[in-house]
Design a protein around this motif. Structure first.
Motif, PDB file in Angstrom:
ATOM      1  N   SER A 214     -33.034  -4.051  40.718  1.00  0.00           N
ATOM      2  CA  SER A 214     -31.836  -3.658  41.465  1.00  0.00           C
ATOM      3  C   SER A 214     -32.158  -2.624  42.539  1.00  0.00           C
ATOM      4  O   SER A 214     -31.339  -2.387  43.444  1.00  0.00           O
ATOM      5  CB  SER A 214     -30.776  -3.091  40.513  1.00  0.00           C
ATOM      6  N   LYS A 215     -33.333  -2.030  42.450  1.00  0.00           N
ATOM      7  CA  LYS A 215     -33.728  -0.990  43.405  1.00  0.00           C
ATOM      8  C   LYS A 215     -34.664  -1.518  44.484  1.00  0.00           C
ATOM      9  O   LYS A 215     -34.609  -1.083  45.634  1.00  0.00           O
ATOM     10  CB  LYS A 215     -34.398   0.165  42.668  1.00  0.00           C
ATOM     11  N   VAL A 216     -35.538  -2.431  44.104  1.00  0.00           N
ATOM     12  CA  VAL A 216     -36.495  -3.028  45.038  1.00  0.00           C
ATOM     13  C   VAL A 216     -36.273  -4.532  45.037  1.00  0.00           C
ATOM     14  O   VAL A 216     -36.394  -5.175  43.995  1.00  0.00           O
ATOM     15  CB  VAL A 216     -37.945  -2.702  44.648  1.00  0.00           C
ATOM     16  N   LYS A 217     -35.943  -5.082  46.198  1.00  0.00           N
ATOM     17  CA  LYS A 217     -35.620  -6.501  46.317  1.00  0.00           C
ATOM     18  C   LYS A 217     -36.826  -7.285  46.845  1.00  0.00           C
ATOM     19  O   LYS A 217     -37.667  -6.749  47.569  1.00  0.00           O
ATOM     20  CB  LYS A 217     -34.446  -6.697  47.292  1.00  0.00           C
ATOM     21  N   LEU A 218     -36.868  -8.544  46.481  1.00  0.00           N
ATOM     22  CA  LEU A 218     -37.929  -9.405  46.998  1.00  0.00           C
ATOM     23  C   LEU A 218     -37.679  -9.753  48.459  1.00  0.00           C
ATOM     24  O   LEU A 218     -36.538  -9.975  48.880  1.00  0.00           O
ATOM     25  CB  LEU A 218     -37.994 -10.703  46.195  1.00  0.00           C
ATOM     26  N   ASP A 243     -30.998 -16.393  45.122  1.00  0.00           N
ATOM     27  CA  ASP A 243     -30.661 -15.036  45.558  1.00  0.00           C
ATOM     28  C   ASP A 243     -31.596 -13.962  45.002  1.00  0.00           C
ATOM     29  O   ASP A 243     -31.334 -12.768  45.144  1.00  0.00           O
ATOM     30  CB  ASP A 243     -29.217 -14.697  45.195  1.00  0.00           C
ATOM     31  N   LYS A 244     -32.698 -14.385  44.381  1.00  0.00           N
ATOM     32  CA  LYS A 244     -33.713 -13.395  44.001  1.00  0.00           C
ATOM     33  C   LYS A 244     -34.349 -12.783  45.250  1.00  0.00           C
ATOM     34  O   LYS A 244     -34.843 -11.659  45.219  1.00  0.00           O
ATOM     35  CB  LYS A 244     -34.798 -14.035  43.124  1.00  0.00           C
ATOM     36  N   VAL A 245     -34.383 -13.545  46.338  1.00  0.00           N
ATOM     37  CA  VAL A 245     -34.932 -13.055  47.605  1.00  0.00           C
ATOM     38  C   VAL A 245     -33.779 -12.558  48.459  1.00  0.00           C
ATOM     39  O   VAL A 245     -32.873 -13.316  48.808  1.00  0.00           O
ATOM     40  CB  VAL A 245     -35.707 -14.161  48.344  1.00  0.00           C
ATOM     41  N   LYS A 246     -33.817 -11.278  48.808  1.00  0.00           N
ATOM     42  CA  LYS A 246     -32.726 -10.665  49.561  1.00  0.00           C
ATOM     43  C   LYS A 246     -33.049 -10.481  51.037  1.00  0.00           C
ATOM     44  O   LYS A 246     -32.143 -10.204  51.836  1.00  0.00           O
ATOM     45  CB  LYS A 246     -32.382  -9.297  48.956  1.00  0.00           C
ATOM     46  N   LEU A 247     -34.321 -10.615  51.397  1.00  0.00           N
ATOM     47  CA  LEU A 247     -34.710 -10.455  52.799  1.00  0.00           C
ATOM     48  C   LEU A 247     -35.714 -11.540  53.148  1.00  0.00           C
ATOM     49  O   LEU A 247     -36.753 -11.671  52.500  1.00  0.00           O
ATOM     50  CB  LEU A 247     -35.342  -9.074  53.030  1.00  0.00           C
TER      51      LEU A 247
END
Length: 506
Positions: A214-218, A243-247
């Protein structure tokens, strides 16, 4: 005055840039008037929360591990001062586990070993609210020949992120990439999408089990395409990881010819359109290799770079020595503006400092790409190598005045050869920037209904007599200017220059 550029001339340039020959009996159509009007549509926002522009700043693995040349306090401070001016709001930091926690062996874990370089960089980012995209080169986490991933090593990779974020307090780390440029031969995955996917899925599971997801996104897929034929990496990632990848993140190294012929814009559009609507996508690494084009322009630049590389044992083959040249600062901004106008949410230039990487462990053949070489004295005995290069001027302005949360407006750019422009706003302040990579001078009429600026500054990045302070940082050519863009303002845009107008008060 607008120089006499006619329709035939524009077509001839297109032939030259694309490498197509034309015969002497070429008949051009009758001349058509060329509009010089640049219209900013304040009612059309193409990005309402830009992450920022910045650089890749890796933690000097060879200097600490092989060269016994830890960066001295005076040099760290010199870099901090320069970055204070540049104000990057987005940085990429990549490391190898073998240069950090797994120094004593691929299955070992010691998070405090060789920590100084990483800690210094991340502390600066933490202190200055800079968004960090952290990543691993990926080589220890898998074996492409055996088509397997190493769960224990991926666990250690996730533990290291937790250590940096929670124990060291570097909450500036917002994103993480598992493998650098996984589509390429020579990468940890050797172009194997399935191996990259399994590695990334395993890393996410470990990060989630440690309570850090929740702090560091893929971020991903972190590929380096040289055309628009790898969009399947983006669409497959969406299907497989959801949605595991946020960027979303790709790398680009366009030829210079693509700055003229529309190819770069089409490539950028292909990958953005492949990502899910509304999902931010960034360029996690970009620059110029001058070796990927077929035009005479690129061939000449490639030959000049290769001649420089071959002339010195202190330059690695993987270098762009043309960062020493003034024109590189204009080329870099042309690419940056195309990224911004394509709707991307950030752009990270490769890279900050020559001293970050070497072609070997000797420390003598440096990968020359940076804004300086902070170990110019220590390695080469040359203090001039530690000075800022010309493109510091141009890139710093585009970074400085596009902080996190910047709003980007649509700009209708006149079809003048070599011209790009951006218009942005943040907290009621504006920047309008016009870049011209071509040699011709233009006069451009800038219009934006409802926009007037007072107390504005004007910077001009030009080859000679550009205004700088004692540190080499940009200073305005003119100040306390007023512009009424509703009525239209005619701006002189000389050849091979960047013009920046802003009312930001810093």
């Amino acid at each position: 005055m607008l120089k006499n550029i006619n329709y035939k001339y524009v077509l001839l340039l297109a032939f030259l840039v694309t490498g197509i020959s034309c015969s002497d009996d070429f008949e051009a159509p009758a001349e058509e008037p060329i509009s010089t009007e640049l219209v900013i549509e304040l009612g059309t926002v193409i990005n309402d929360s830009y992450i920022g522009n910045g650089v890749q700043w890796d933690p000097y693995p060879q200097a600490y591990k092989f060269w016994d040349l830890p960066i001295q306090d005076v040099d760290w401070q010199k870099m901090y001062d320069r970055l204070d001016y540049m104000k990057p709001s987005f940085l990429r930091v990549v490391f190898g586990s073998y240069d950090k926690y797994a120094h004593l062996g691929a299955d070992n874990y010691n998070p405090i070993i060789f920590l100084e370089g990483m800690e210094r960089i991340l502390q600066y980012c933490q202190d200055n609210n800079i968004t960090v995209m952290l990543g691993d080169w990926g080589y220890n986490q898998m074996d492409v020949n055996q088509n397997r991933i190493f769960e224990n090593r991926i666990t250690n990779a996730a533990k290291y992120v937790k250590f940096l974020v929670e124990e060291k307090g570097f909450t500036c780390i917002k994103y993480y990439t598992t493998v650098n440029e996984p589509n390429l031969e020579g990468s940890a995955t050797e172009g194997d999408y399935d191996l990259w996917k399994r590695t990334t899925e395993a890393f996410y599971r470990k990060l989630d089990s440690l309570g850090v997801s929740s702090k560091v996104k893929l971020a991903g897929p972190d590929i380096a395409p040289f055309s628009d034929n790898l969009t399947n990496w983006v669409t497959d990632m969406t299907a497989d990881l959801g949605d595991k990848v946020k960027l979303y993140d790709i790398h680009t190294y366009p030829p210079k010819e693509a700055m003229y012929n529309g190819v770069y814009e089409r490539t950028l559009a292909a990958y953005k359109n492949a990502a899910p609507a509304g999902t931010p996508i960034v360029i996690g690494e970009y620059g110029f290799k001058y070796e990927t084009g077929t035009s005479q322009i690129d061939q000449n630049l490639y030959n000049a770079n290769l001649e420089n590389i071959n002339s010195s044992a202190n330059i690695a083959l993987d270098s762009n020595t043309l960062v020493d040249e003034y024109f590189h600062g204009v080329d870099l901004i042309a690419a940056t503006m195309k990224i911004v106008n394509a709707g991307y949410s950030g752009a990270i230039n490769w890279n900050l400092d020559d001293a970050m990487h070497s072609g070997s462990n000797s420390g003598q053949d440096l990968k020359v790409w940076g804004f300086w070489n902070i170990l110019g004295v220590e390695i080469l005995g040359n203090p001039q190598k530690e000075e800022v290069r010309p493109h510091f001027y141009s890139f710093s302005l585009i970074s400085r005045y596009m902080q996190n949360g910047t709003k980007v407006f649509k700009v209708n750019i006149p079809r003048l050869v070599g011209v790009d422009a951006i218009a942005v706003e943040n907290d009621g302040k504006y920047m309008i920037a016009i870049n011209n990579i071509f040699s011709e001078d233009y006069e451009i009429n800038v219009k934006a209904i409802g926009l007037s600026l007072s107390g504005a500054k004007k910077f001009v990045y030009k080859e000679n007599d550009r205004t700088v302070d004692v540190n080499g940082y940009p200073t305005p050519e003119e100040e306390n200017l007023s512009y009424d863009f509703s009525a239209g303002e005619t701006l002189s845009v000389p050849g091979t220059t960047l013009t920046v107008i802003t009312n930001f008060d810093y």
